[in-house]
Structures are given as C-alpha cells and as structure tokens.
Write an enzyme that holds these catalytic residues in place. Structure first.
Site, short mmCIF file in Angstrom:
data_model
loop_
_atom_site.label_atom_id
_atom_site.label_comp_id
_atom_site.label_asym_id
_atom_site.label_seq_id
_atom_site.Cartn_x
_atom_site.Cartn_y
_atom_site.Cartn_z
N ASP A 181 -24.39 -43.46 18.00
CA ASP A 181 -24.25 -44.88 18.29
C ASP A 181 -25.19 -45.69 17.39
O ASP A 181 -26.32 -45.27 17.11
CB ASP A 181 -24.61 -45.11 19.76
CG ASP A 181 -24.39 -46.53 20.21
OD1 ASP A 181 -23.22 -46.95 20.25
OD2 ASP A 181 -25.38 -47.22 20.52
N GLU A 217 -21.28 -44.49 13.93
CA GLU A 217 -20.87 -45.87 14.20
C GLU A 217 -21.78 -46.74 13.33
O GLU A 217 -22.93 -47.00 13.68
CB GLU A 217 -21.05 -46.25 15.67
CG GLU A 217 -20.43 -47.59 15.96
CD GLU A 217 -21.17 -48.47 16.95
OE1 GLU A 217 -20.58 -49.44 17.43
OE2 GLU A 217 -22.36 -48.20 17.25
#
Ligand code: GLC
Length: 558
Positions: free
Chosen positions: A201, A243
């Site tokens: 993330d 990401e």
C-alpha cells in the site's frame, strides 16, 4: 522459466473479507465465509486473490490503519482460519496476495502508543516528530477534505507527528533500519501463513520526503529491492505488487530494473480506459498508450476498471478531468471526493448499461498485462452514497435476494456496512443467484471472458499492436503469436458499427473466441460487424493452414 512466471497469465480478483460473506451471522464477513465462497471465485475463473487488510484495526480507514501486523481481526476469524483459507485456495490453484500497509500504522498501534509516551523508547524513532512545525518540512495531505496538513500535535508526546494520510495514520520512519527490519519480519511471517505475495500500500508516499527535515532514503528504491530479496529468499515464487500512483514517467523506477516490484497498478490506464468507454470515444485509450512507459523486461502492469477507492481522474488531461467531474454521477457533486474522483462503482459510471460493463471487461481482459477485477463489478453492483466517503463503494457482496442479500443472517444494524436495499442496484435486482444460471447475465459474460483469456496464450506471449481504424468509437487490437493471429474488436458506440482491417487468412481458418458480434473475411480484409457495445475476439492461423477448435487451449510457449 522463473518461479514468478505464474504472474504472466494471472487474473486477479480483489475482495474485502469483512464484506464478502458472513459465515456466523454476526454481521461481519469472515475467513470461514470466504472459504465457503471459494467455489464461486474458482468458477469465475480467476486464479489469484488480493485480500484487502484484515488485521486488527480501529477501522477509521477501512483497515488501512493497522493496529497489529501479526494477527487477524477477531471479527473476521483467527490466524488458523487464515491458514485454512490459503490452504483451500491453493488446493484450487488460486494464489493469495495480502495487503500490507507500511507507510503508516494506526495511532492505536503499540509502537505509536509507546513512542508518544516514552521519548527514550526505540519506538520513538519509528515515527517522524517535530517540536516546532513552523520550521519543519511541509507538504500537502493526501486527504485534503479531512486534514489541514501533514503535522498533528500529540499532547502526550508534546510534539507534532508527520502523516501524509489521516491524522490517525502516523507515517513510519522508513529511514530507520529497525523499521525496515520490522517490515521484513512481517513479510516473512505472512508468507509462512500461506500468502503468495503482497500488495504494498502507498508505495509512492513511502518514498516521499518526510519528517522535520523532509528527508528521503539515500537510495529510495533500495527499500523495495530489499523487500523483494526478503520475500524471494523465503519463497521464490512470491511477488510484490505496488500501489504507486506517481507521474507516468516516474513509474518504471518502482520496478528497480527488475529487482523491486514485480507488478504495479496502472493508474494512468485506469483513468483513461474507464473514461474512454464512458464517453464512447477511443482517444483517451490512444493517449494512455502514448504516455504509459514501456516496462518490458523489468516488470508488469496490473490493469483495472475500478478499485475500492475513489475513481481517481487526476491522470486525465485537464479538460477531460473537468468533463469527467461533471459528466459522471447523477447528483449535484455528491459522488465527487478528495478534489480528484468519484465514489461510484463501474456500473454507475456507465449508467447501469450492462452491455457497456461487459464490453469494458472484454477490453480489460483482452489487453496485455495482468487484469484485476473488483468483487461485485462482475454482477454490476452500485454504491450507497449515504455512507461515509469511500465506504459508499464498499457495501457487502449481493449473493441473493433474501434478507441482507444472502451476505449475513445478522440482525439489522449489526452489519459492518449495510447492504444496498433500494433502487436499481438493490440486492433484489442485482445478485449472484439470479445471474448464475443465466447465460446472458453480466456474471456469465464476465466468466466467459475470464475463460476466453485463459484460452488465449497470444495475449500473454504474443506481440501486441493497436490497429488503426477510421472511426473514433471502435477499438481494434491484435496479437501475433507464432502462426496465430488474434484480433479483438470493441464497439464503444451505442449504435452498430462496421470496421475493416487487413487480415490475410481466409475465412475458413478463423474462429470467433468470444463475443456477440459478427464478422466476415473477404479479399484479405476482416470486417467486424458489431452492434452497440459489442465485442468480438477472432483467432486465425496466419498462413491459412488450420483453424483452432473453439475452446482449444494452445500450448504456452515461453
Ligand atoms: C491506499 C488504499 C486506501 C487507503 C490509503 C491509505 O491508497 O487503497 O484505501 O486509504 O492507501 O492507507
């Protein structure tokens, strides 16, 4: 063949355990529920699951605010349940990626609690502090609607701490080697529980200047190269997915010349692809092809139509950005958030035109790179705008038309997020059970497309090219693969279109793989005859020798 080659022809499906299926009637989806629904995902044809955060968390950011990296939130199950889930998934040949949030923790994490109370503790330096924010480095906050800046005052510490996301998500100090060691231990731990890789993330914010001095790592990419070495040493087929919503020209950096991330979300393609289909014009898709860097040999893109966040439009050119803000979403701006995107699901972006949703899936699944499907999009689910910001697009999976959509048997009010029970997207109108045995349903069509992709090694191994056509509402692309040729046609218009391209092979050696459209071959030309939103994939033997049987799986040649 490298051990991570499985990724080349993977199709990923992403879901949130807490809204997928509740096995014990407490209103929370759980790992046992997910185990029960593995057959569904398997039947859909996907072979890799990306599971969003399931760790203990106060859920102020849907689990992206982790309070303990080493456990399962007890509402979702136990560590044993997680292991059982990965075993059952592996039995079916399905791999599992988990989501790891390393840019920040929750303020509830023990590291932060110790850090704020005890300036002498080693955890103090896990975070980034400033006594005086006037002289400290400053930058913008990623959630501008909610946060004034990147520094918040903590009374107990009597200091300000740095956070690029919500104030309850303090950034970790990635320059501290002990913090990096913690990351490595966490990665090893989850591989040992059965994970096959990780979505990392907020990889971009991890590399941004941080803290009082606005410092960065001396060699930022080393952070991810080190992680990749750790996972490969532990498990040679494990992969890392980034990401990293960075500027197009900076994206290849995250692959670290083939030594960092294996896979990276293509946010540039996402904004352009979903927008192009929404406006019925192929120019944004042509533009995406121009600006997405070629990363052949160093990594792969992961393409998607929608994810669990807002549909972020910042990568569109300015005029299209403003147009997309106005043109999508029915309300007076209620779906627009963070000054950059819509909290709408795919079916809503396309005004519930399921032919268009199916065509979008056909394009996604016929493009090169790894496709990622969002749970619920395969049945055309909608959002609940009454829910807090991005929670609107995170309502429970709609399994059937019984109470609570067959998601849970809980009492009203107990469910984590309510099911959608009114309007055109209500579970009575949109659910898996209704679509499962209907060959014309969106679910059946998406399943057919996933299957078609797995029968087309051309997409993975062939040479991809965009075919020039004289219309701006039809998209053709082709793959050359040994003796085979695969040509895919997509009509973005609502009206029928005929488009021809040079082809070569005679008609009797061509086969239609998937799609409702028609075609004809004459004089060396292939003409697609497509109704509104039709798609069609055609395969032929280039030299006119032999047409593969429908459904024939050709040997993968790597
Ligand atoms: C990622 C997640 C998003 C989350 C943010 C902060 O962008 O997709 O849901 O809010 O990171 O962790």
């Amino acid at each position: 063949m490298s051990d991570t080659a499985w990724l080349e022809d993977a199709t990923i499906y992403t879901l949130d355990v807490k809204t997928f299926y509740d096995s014990d009637g407490d209103g929370w989806g759980d790992f046992q529920g997910l185990i029960e629904k593995l057959e569904y995902v398997d039947d859909l044809g996907v072979d890799c699951l990306w599971i969003r955060p399931f760790y203990p968390s106060p859920l102020r950011d849907n689990g992206y605010d982790v309070a303990d990296y080493y456990a399962v939130d007890d509402r979702l199950g136990t560590l044993e349940d997680f292991r059982e889930f990965t075993d059952r998934a592996h039995d079916r040949g399905i791999r599992v990626l988990t989501d790891l949030v390393f840019n920040h923790t929750s303020i509830d994490h023990e590291w932060f609690q110790t850090a704020r109370r005890n300036p002498e503790s080693k955890y103090r330096d896990y975070y980034l502090w400033a006594g005086d924010v006037e002289t400290a480095y400053n930058t913008f906050n990623i959630f501008p609607e909610h946060e004034d800046g990147v520094w918040s005052y903590d009374e107990v510490a009597d200091a300000h701490y740095f956070h690029q996301f919500f104030h309850h998500q303090p950034d970790l100090n990635v320059r501290n080697p002990e913090v990096r060691e913690e990351f490595h231990d966490i990665l090893r731990f989850w591989l040992r529980q059965g994970a096959d890789g990780f979505r990392i993330d907020a990889a971009h914010p991890m590399l941004m200047p941080k803290g009082h001095d606005g410092g960065t790592l001396a060699e930022p990419i080393e952070l991810f190269k080190q992680m990749k070495r750790v996972v490969s040493e532990e498990q040679s087929d494990a992969i890392l997915l980034a990401e990293a919503d960075d500027q197009p020209e900076l994206l290849p950096y995250y692959f670290g010349d083939g030594e960092a991330f294996d896979l990276q979300f293509n946010f540039v393609m996402n904004a352009h692809l979903t927008y192009a289909i929404g406006v019925g014009d192929t120019w944004p898709l042509h533009r995406a092809h121009e600006i997405v860097p070629d990363v052949d040999g160093i990594g792969k893109w992961a393409n998607f139509l929608r994810n669990h966040d807002e549909w972020n439009l910042l990568k569109l050119p300015e005029e299209a950005f403003h147009h997309a803000r106005e043109a999508f979403g029915e309300d007076a701006g209620d779906s627009w958030i963070f000054e950059r995107g819509h909290r709408l699901r795919l079916a809503e972006i396309y005004d519930n035109d399921l032919d268009r949703v199916a065509m979008a899936h056909s394009l996604l699944l016929s493009l090169p790179d790894v496709p990622v499907l969002l749970a619920g999009d395969e049945i055309g689910m909608g959002s609940d705008p009454s829910l807090r910001e991005r929670e609107a697009v995170r309502t429970p999976m709609q399994w059937d038309d019984s109470e609570y959509a067959g998601f849970s048997t809980s009492e009203p009010g107990d469910v984590h997020n309510p099911v959608i029970d009114e309007g055109e997207y209500s579970y009575e109108r949109v659910n898996v059970a209704d679509q499962l045995n209907d060959p014309g349903s969106l679910l059946s069509r998406v399943g057919e497309l996933v299957d078609a992709r797995s029968q087309c090694p051309e997409i993975v191994d062939g040479i991809y090219s965009v075919v020039d056509v004289d219309r701006d509402d039809v998209w053709l692309h082709r793959y050359d693969h040994g003796d085979n040729l695969l040509v895919c046609g997509h009509n973005f218009a609502d009206e029928p279109r005929e488009v021809a391209c040079a082809f070569g092979p005679p008609e009797d050696v061509s086969t239609s793989i998937v799609g409702d459209g028609d075609y004809r071959v004459e004089g060396g030309d292939l003409t697609f005859e497509l109704d509104g939103c039709d798609y069609l994939w055609i395969r032929a033997d280039k030299w006119g020798k032999r047409a593969p049987e429908p459904g024939e799986v050709l040997a993968l040649s790597r």
